[in-house]
Design a protein around this motif. Structure first.
Motif, PDB file in Angstrom:
ATOM      1  N   PHE A  99       0.828  -1.202   0.000  1.00 52.90           N
ATOM      2  CA  PHE A  99       0.000   0.000   0.000  1.00 52.90           C
ATOM      3  C   PHE A  99       0.864   1.254   0.000  1.00 52.90           C
ATOM      4  CE2 PHE A  99      -2.896   3.186   1.900  1.00 52.90           C
ATOM      5  CZ  PHE A  99      -3.933   3.080   0.985  1.00 52.90           C
ATOM      6  N   ALA A 100       1.899   1.263   0.835  1.00 51.99           N
ATOM      7  CA  ALA A 100       2.776   2.431   0.924  1.00 51.99           C
ATOM      8  C   ALA A 100       3.604   2.625  -0.343  1.00 51.99           C
ATOM      9  CB  ALA A 100       3.699   2.304   2.130  1.00 51.99           C
ATOM     10  N   SER A 101       3.857   1.557  -1.078  1.00 51.45           N
ATOM     11  CA  SER A 101       4.720   1.662  -2.255  1.00 51.45           C
ATOM     12  C   SER A 101       3.964   2.023  -3.531  1.00 51.45           C
ATOM     13  CB  SER A 101       5.482   0.349  -2.474  1.00 51.45           C
ATOM     14  OG  SER A 101       4.582  -0.709  -2.769  1.00 51.45           O
ATOM     15  N   LEU A 102       2.623   2.128  -3.444  1.00 48.99           N
ATOM     16  CA  LEU A 102       1.819   2.507  -4.603  1.00 48.99           C
ATOM     17  C   LEU A 102       1.247   3.907  -4.388  1.00 48.99           C
ATOM     18  CD1 LEU A 102      -0.156  -0.827  -5.166  1.00 48.99           C
ATOM     19  CD2 LEU A 102       1.916  -0.066  -6.334  1.00 48.99           C
ATOM     20  N   ASN A 103       1.347   4.751  -5.400  1.00 52.11           N
ATOM     21  CA  ASN A 103       0.838   6.116  -5.312  1.00 52.11           C
ATOM     22  C   ASN A 103      -0.690   6.075  -5.263  1.00 52.11           C
ATOM     23  OD1 ASN A 103       0.047   8.807  -5.729  1.00 52.11           O
ATOM     24  ND2 ASN A 103       1.837   9.228  -7.001  1.00 52.11           N
ATOM     25  N   ILE A 108      -4.043   1.985 -11.187  1.00 50.89           N
ATOM     26  CA  ILE A 108      -3.115   0.866 -11.352  1.00 50.89           C
ATOM     27  C   ILE A 108      -2.480   0.912 -12.744  1.00 50.89           C
ATOM     28  CG2 ILE A 108      -2.942  -1.648 -11.456  1.00 50.89           C
ATOM     29  CD1 ILE A 108      -3.293  -0.351  -8.629  1.00 50.89           C
ATOM     30  N   GLY A 109      -3.273   1.280 -13.733  1.00 51.84           N
ATOM     31  CA  GLY A 109      -2.726   1.393 -15.083  1.00 51.84           C
ATOM     32  C   GLY A 109      -1.626   2.427 -15.164  1.00 51.84           C
ATOM     33  N   GLN A 110      -1.820   3.566 -14.501  1.00 53.23           N
ATOM     34  CA  GLN A 110      -0.791   4.613 -14.502  1.00 53.23           C
ATOM     35  C   GLN A 110       0.458   4.164 -13.757  1.00 53.23           C
ATOM     36  OE1 GLN A 110      -3.233   7.671 -12.735  1.00 53.23           O
ATOM     37  NE2 GLN A 110      -3.580   8.699 -14.703  1.00 53.23           N
ATOM     38  N   VAL A 111       0.260   3.430 -12.650  1.00 51.97           N
ATOM     39  CA  VAL A 111       1.388   2.911 -11.882  1.00 51.97           C
ATOM     40  C   VAL A 111       2.241   1.992 -12.749  1.00 51.97           C
ATOM     41  CG1 VAL A 111       2.026   1.353  -9.991  1.00 51.97           C
ATOM     42  CG2 VAL A 111       0.309   3.135  -9.609  1.00 51.97           C
ATOM     43  N   LEU A 112       1.585   1.130 -13.519  1.00 53.67           N
ATOM     44  CA  LEU A 112       2.323   0.171 -14.338  1.00 53.67           C
ATOM     45  C   LEU A 112       2.900   0.808 -15.604  1.00 53.67           C
ATOM     46  CD1 LEU A 112       0.099  -3.040 -14.090  1.00 53.67           C
ATOM     47  CD2 LEU A 112       1.991  -2.313 -12.647  1.00 53.67           C
ATOM     48  N   GLY A 139      -2.119 -12.594 -12.380  1.00 54.15           N
ATOM     49  CA  GLY A 139      -3.372 -13.129 -11.846  1.00 54.15           C
ATOM     50  C   GLY A 139      -4.445 -12.105 -11.573  1.00 54.15           C
ATOM     51  N   LEU A 140      -4.384 -10.925 -12.209  1.00 53.08           N
ATOM     52  CA  LEU A 140      -5.397  -9.894 -12.032  1.00 53.08           C
ATOM     53  C   LEU A 140      -6.107  -9.625 -13.359  1.00 53.08           C
ATOM     54  CD1 LEU A 140      -3.441  -7.310  -9.827  1.00 53.08           C
ATOM     55  CD2 LEU A 140      -5.177  -8.944  -9.060  1.00 53.08           C
ATOM     56  N   ASN A 141      -7.353  -9.181 -13.261  1.00 54.94           N
ATOM     57  CA  ASN A 141      -8.130  -8.868 -14.455  1.00 54.94           C
ATOM     58  C   ASN A 141      -7.581  -7.604 -15.117  1.00 54.94           C
ATOM     59  OD1 ASN A 141     -10.349  -7.793 -16.146  1.00 54.94           O
ATOM     60  ND2 ASN A 141     -11.503  -9.508 -15.282  1.00 54.94           N
ATOM     61  N   TYR A 148      -8.040   2.215  -8.344  1.00 53.52           N
ATOM     62  CA  TYR A 148      -7.004   2.813  -7.500  1.00 53.52           C
ATOM     63  C   TYR A 148      -6.545   1.803  -6.436  1.00 53.52           C
ATOM     64  CZ  TYR A 148      -7.944   7.342  -9.619  1.00 53.52           C
ATOM     65  OH  TYR A 148      -8.056   8.378 -10.510  1.00 53.52           O
ATOM     66  N   PRO A 149      -5.342   1.985  -5.884  1.00 54.26           N
ATOM     67  CA  PRO A 149      -4.797   1.016  -4.918  1.00 54.26           C
ATOM     68  C   PRO A 149      -5.717   0.704  -3.739  1.00 54.26           C
ATOM     69  CG  PRO A 149      -3.074   2.512  -5.610  1.00 54.26           C
ATOM     70  CD  PRO A 149      -4.345   3.022  -6.226  1.00 54.26           C
ATOM     71  N   HIS A 150      -6.465   1.704  -3.225  1.00 56.16           N
ATOM     72  CA  HIS A 150      -7.302   1.460  -2.049  1.00 56.16           C
ATOM     73  C   HIS A 150      -8.471   0.520  -2.343  1.00 56.16           C
ATOM     74  CE1 HIS A 150      -9.698   4.737  -3.921  1.00 56.16           C
ATOM     75  NE2 HIS A 150     -10.725   4.130  -3.339  1.00 56.16           N
ATOM     76  N   GLU A 151      -8.732   0.251  -3.605  1.00 49.31           N
ATOM     77  CA  GLU A 151      -9.836  -0.635  -3.980  1.00 49.31           C
ATOM     78  C   GLU A 151      -9.433  -2.107  -3.989  1.00 49.31           C
ATOM     79  OE1 GLU A 151     -12.468   0.973  -7.206  1.00 49.31           O
ATOM     80  OE2 GLU A 151     -10.766   2.334  -7.514  1.00 49.31           O
ATOM     81  N   PHE A 152      -8.183  -2.400  -3.616  1.00 52.35           N
ATOM     82  CA  PHE A 152      -7.684  -3.775  -3.671  1.00 52.35           C
ATOM     83  C   PHE A 152      -7.348  -4.295  -2.278  1.00 52.35           C
ATOM     84  CE2 PHE A 152      -6.839  -1.962  -7.801  1.00 52.35           C
ATOM     85  CZ  PHE A 152      -7.133  -2.981  -8.685  1.00 52.35           C
ATOM     86  N   SER A 153      -7.341  -5.597  -2.155  1.00 50.38           N
ATOM     87  CA  SER A 153      -6.884  -6.239  -0.921  1.00 50.38           C
ATOM     88  C   SER A 153      -5.362  -6.208  -0.868  1.00 50.38           C
ATOM     89  CB  SER A 153      -7.371  -7.688  -0.874  1.00 50.38           C
ATOM     90  OG  SER A 153      -6.726  -8.451  -1.891  1.00 50.38           O
ATOM     91  N   GLY A 154      -4.792  -6.578   0.290  1.00 57.76           N
ATOM     92  CA  GLY A 154      -3.338  -6.582   0.426  1.00 57.76           C
ATOM     93  C   GLY A 154      -2.663  -7.509  -0.569  1.00 57.76           C
ATOM     94  N   GLY A 155      -3.231  -8.693  -0.755  1.00 58.57           N
ATOM     95  CA  GLY A 155      -2.651  -9.635  -1.704  1.00 58.57           C
ATOM     96  C   GLY A 155      -2.712  -9.132  -3.133  1.00 58.57           C
ATOM     97  N   GLN A 156      -3.830  -8.496  -3.486  1.00 61.64           N
ATOM     98  CA  GLN A 156      -3.953  -7.942  -4.835  1.00 61.64           C
ATOM     99  C   GLN A 156      -2.971  -6.787  -5.048  1.00 61.64           C
ATOM    100  OE1 GLN A 156      -8.193  -7.125  -4.634  1.00 61.64           O
ATOM    101  NE2 GLN A 156      -8.608  -8.715  -6.155  1.00 61.64           N
ATOM    102  N   ARG A 157      -2.811  -5.954  -4.023  1.00 60.74           N
ATOM    103  CA  ARG A 157      -1.859  -4.846  -4.153  1.00 60.74           C
ATOM    104  C   ARG A 157      -0.436  -5.365  -4.329  1.00 60.74           C
ATOM    105  NH1 ARG A 157      -5.305  -1.910  -0.307  1.00 60.74           N
ATOM    106  NH2 ARG A 157      -4.117  -2.761   1.437  1.00 60.74           N
TER     107      ARG A 157
END
Length: 318
Positions: A99-103, A108-112, A139-141, A148-157
């Motif tokens: 969570f801390a490492s993602l803006n 998510i698209g912009q991050v990648l 393993g993600l759609n 955005y990052p807050h919409e994901f679980s810890g494992g997904q992030r």
């Protein structure tokens, strides 16, 4: 004999203590190891031993105080800003806290997409396609790119963090406690994902963890660190089957038994980890070592080869 993908020699990282004239904190003190291409090197030790600082120093996210870091035949410590940025395409990192490492202000698209833009690896259309493909690989759609990052679980992030690390198709990935913040069941999924990606993409890992079970599961070779120094290194099989250093023996004795009838003598270390700003003289481990000799209190032991590729830093093997 082939040249290792990564060769670290005499790596040191000292931090100022904050007081004028005080001795600096030797977070990493003369650490050396090699990693062959396609293999995983596990760094293990108690919190504060310097393993994460070692991983970050290898990538020059933290500037080393001294030592050599040879990666893909190039000396990283002497590279200027522009060549180092170009080299970063081939060496990436997966951080502990996804969570801390993602803006949080970027999708998510912009991050990648960001690493692709920085390294000028594709045009806009190709970047979108690459992002979608990489999300599927971890393993993600692909449709998650607009979230955005807050919409994901810890494992997904953490899967997103892994996707960001591999999207440039690097040679080396440093995983810094990549599963320690996750539930046990999710840890297994992420570890399996990392191993699958290693096979598919030919990745080489430097895997940092305090969890001995995790290190054993993923590593080809293991380095055991204590108070900034590498006290033992060797193949995963040999270190777990026949640990040489008293500290390694104590760590392995603390692993829960696989079967209730299995007998294992627990080695309980006395005292606590010394202050890294004022480490003990000689061998840093001697105040807690059950096999301490007078020599250990005054002289730091050298790295001793006990067999091919197996090293221990202990006076017991001189």
């Amino acid at each position: 004999m082939s040249t290792p993908l990564l060769r670290v020699s005499g790596l040191k990282k000292h931090f100022p203590s904050g007081r004028r004239g005080a001795t600096p904190v030797k977070a990493v003190d003369d650490v050396s190891f090699d990693i062959e291409e396609g293999q995983t090197m596990g760094l293990v030790g108690e919190s504060g031993c310097g393993k994460s600082t070692t991983g970050r120093s290898v990538l020059r996210l933290i500037e080393p105080t001294a030592g050599k870091i040879e990666f893909m035949g190039q000396e990283l410590t002497t590279l200027g800003a522009a060549p180092l940025r170009a080299m970063r395409r081939n060496m990436q990192m997966v951080f502990q806290d996804p969570f801390a490492s993602l803006n949080p202000r970027m999708t998510i698209g912009q991050v990648l997409e960001e690493p692709l833009i920085v390294h000028r690896l594709a045009d806009r259309t190709s970047r979108k396609r690459k992002v979608a493909e990489t999300l599927e690989v971890v393993g993600l759609n692909a449709g998650y790119a607009d979230r955005y990052p807050h919409e994901f679980s810890g494992g997904q992030r953490q899967r997103v963090g892994i996707a960001r690390a591999i999207i440039t198709r690097p040679k080396l990935v440093v995983a810094d406690e990549a599963v320690s913040a996750l539930d046990v069941s999710i840890q297994a999924q992420i570890l399996n994902l990392l191993q699958d990606l290693q096979k598919e993409l030919g990745l080489t890992y430097l895997f940092v963890s305090h969890d001995l079970a995790v290190i054993r599961h993923v590593s080809d070779r293991i380095g055991v660190m204590y108070l900034g120094r590498m006290v033992e290194s060797g193949s995963c099989e040999n270190v777990y089957r026949s640990p040489k250093h008293p500290y390694t023996q104590a760590l392995l004795s603390a692993i829960p038994r696989e079967h209730p009838d299995q007998v294992r003598e627990r080695i309980v270390l006395q005292g606590s980890i010394p202050n890294p700003a004022a480490p003990p003289s000689g061998c840093h481990f001697h105040p807690r070592c059950p096999s301490c000799m007078d020599l250990c209190k005054t002289q730091a032991p050298p790295a001793i080869a006990v067999s091919a590729g197996e090293y221990v830093t202990c006076h017991l093997y001189r």
